[in-house]
Design an enzyme around this catalytic site. Structure first.
Site, mmCIF file in Angstrom:
data_model
loop_
_atom_site.group_PDB
_atom_site.id
_atom_site.type_symbol
_atom_site.label_atom_id
_atom_site.label_comp_id
_atom_site.label_asym_id
_atom_site.label_seq_id
_atom_site.Cartn_x
_atom_site.Cartn_y
_atom_site.Cartn_z
ATOM 1 C CD GLU A 103 -0.824 -8.503 1.044
ATOM 2 O OE1 GLU A 103 -0.277 -8.950 0.005
ATOM 3 O OE2 GLU A 103 -0.465 -8.808 2.184
ATOM 4 C CG ASP B 24 -4.401 -8.451 6.111
ATOM 5 O OD1 ASP B 24 -4.828 -7.691 5.233
ATOM 6 O OD2 ASP B 24 -3.184 -8.710 6.268
ATOM 7 C CE LYS C 97 -3.251 -4.753 5.441
ATOM 8 N NZ LYS C 97 -2.780 -5.589 4.308
ATOM 9 C CD GLU D 17 4.701 -4.789 3.625
ATOM 10 O OE1 GLU D 17 3.481 -5.007 3.596
ATOM 11 O OE2 GLU D 17 5.539 -5.587 4.106
ATOM 12 C CG ASP E 173 -1.774 -11.645 5.466
ATOM 13 O OD1 ASP E 173 -1.023 -10.730 5.860
ATOM 14 O OD2 ASP E 173 -1.847 -11.995 4.265
ATOM 15 C CB SER E 174 2.032 -10.393 9.589
ATOM 16 O OG SER E 174 1.182 -9.658 10.447
#
Ligand code: KIV
Length: 288
Positions: free
Chosen positions: A114, A83, A112, A181, A44-45
């Site tokens: 978070e 993501d 993925k 991270e 999602d970056s």
């Protein structure tokens, strides 16, 4: 099925380092796959590096599906990981399941999320439904408002406990790996030793089972990068120089050259055709 599977990623722990990189479009994913990258990740970056947002909080499911489809078309060997964006899985397990399925249907091999402990029920259900999951703890950018910014994690007893709890909950729920991270490297080492699933670090030091970097950071597309990034190229300068050269060539009439265009070899033939075309146009003028 692609060569690199979640099972293979688990088997790599302790034997071979895992290499992961983000990619958001077809040509980048083709190159990443050709380079032998193990996990090609639609992060999602993309909200920040592709769409110019200030954070990842505005990324939508539709954007993730769109970019996942493009990447998935290119990748033959690597594992395609997508993501889950902000608020696509936090509201309910059901919503998380449906959104994860959209990414799998767009061509991802795994998703993925978070977080860890708070989403253990979702992870368990996804895995049981056949959707491989990677977790993510330490700095979780979707929670940067609560964390007080993008900062180093794991300095306090509470943070170490939280990171470890996340990792163990993810392992127990059936996640095949987790991203760590921007944690202190000692904390990353501890987690890596405490869980059987691989840890993929970003800014968390050398003890993780693998590493991940963002495409634009490692290739030097932007001037500013996070402090833990190693730049492997300066593509920004290369691209800018190419564009400046293109501009001056066009302005100075140096492009296109002879090999870039085609002309009538027989000029008499062209003259005949030109006359006929003009006559036709005079007979049937262009309508308004
Ligand atoms: O979205 C992303 O690129 C990420 C990486 C930083 C792991 O989550």
């Amino acid at each position: 099925m692609r060569e690199i599977t979640p099972k293979k990623i688990i088997e790599m722990k302790g034997k071979e380092k895992i290499v992961m990189v983000t990619a958001y479009d077809y040509p980048s994913a083709l190159i990443a796959d050709k380079a032998g990258i193990d996990i090609i990740f639609i992060g999602d970056s993309l909200g920040m590096v592709v769409y110019g947002e200030k954070s990842t909080l505005n990324v939508s499911m539709d954007q993730m599906v769109y970019h996942t489809r493009a990447v998935a078309k290119a990748v033959k060997r690597g594992l395609v990981l997508a993501d889950m964006p902000f608020m696509s899985y936090e509201v309910s397990v059901e919503e998380g399941m449906r959104n994860a399925a959209r990414l799998i249907q767009a061509g991802a091999d795994a998703i993925k999320i978070e977080g860890g402990y708070d989403y253990r029920k979702l992870v368990k259900k996804l895995v049981r439904a056949g959707i491989p999951v990677m977790g993510h703890t330490g700095l979780t950018p979707q929670r940067y408002l609560r964390l007080g910014g993008y900062r180093l994690m794991g300095e306090t007893e509470e943070e170490i406990e939280e990171i470890l709890r996340d990792a163990k909950a993810l392992e127990k729920a059936g996640a095949f790996a987790l991203v760590l991270e921007f944690t202190l490297s000692d904390v990353a080492k501890l987690v890596t030793e405490e869980v059987k699933i691989p840890t993929i670090g970003i800014g968390s030091g050398p003890y993780c089972d693998g590493q991940v970097l963002v495409w634009h950071d490692l290739l030097g597309i932007y001037e500013q990068v996070p402090p833990f990034v190693k730049r492997y190229a300066d593509l920004r300068s290369i691209i800018q120089l190419a564009l400046e050269n293109y501009k001056s060539d066009v302005k100075e009439g140096k492009f296109p050259e002879k090999q870039h265009y085609w002309e009538f070899l027989d000029k008499d033939d062209f003259e005949k055709k030109r006359k006929k075309a003009i006559e036709k146009l005079l007979e049937e003028p262009v309508e308004d």
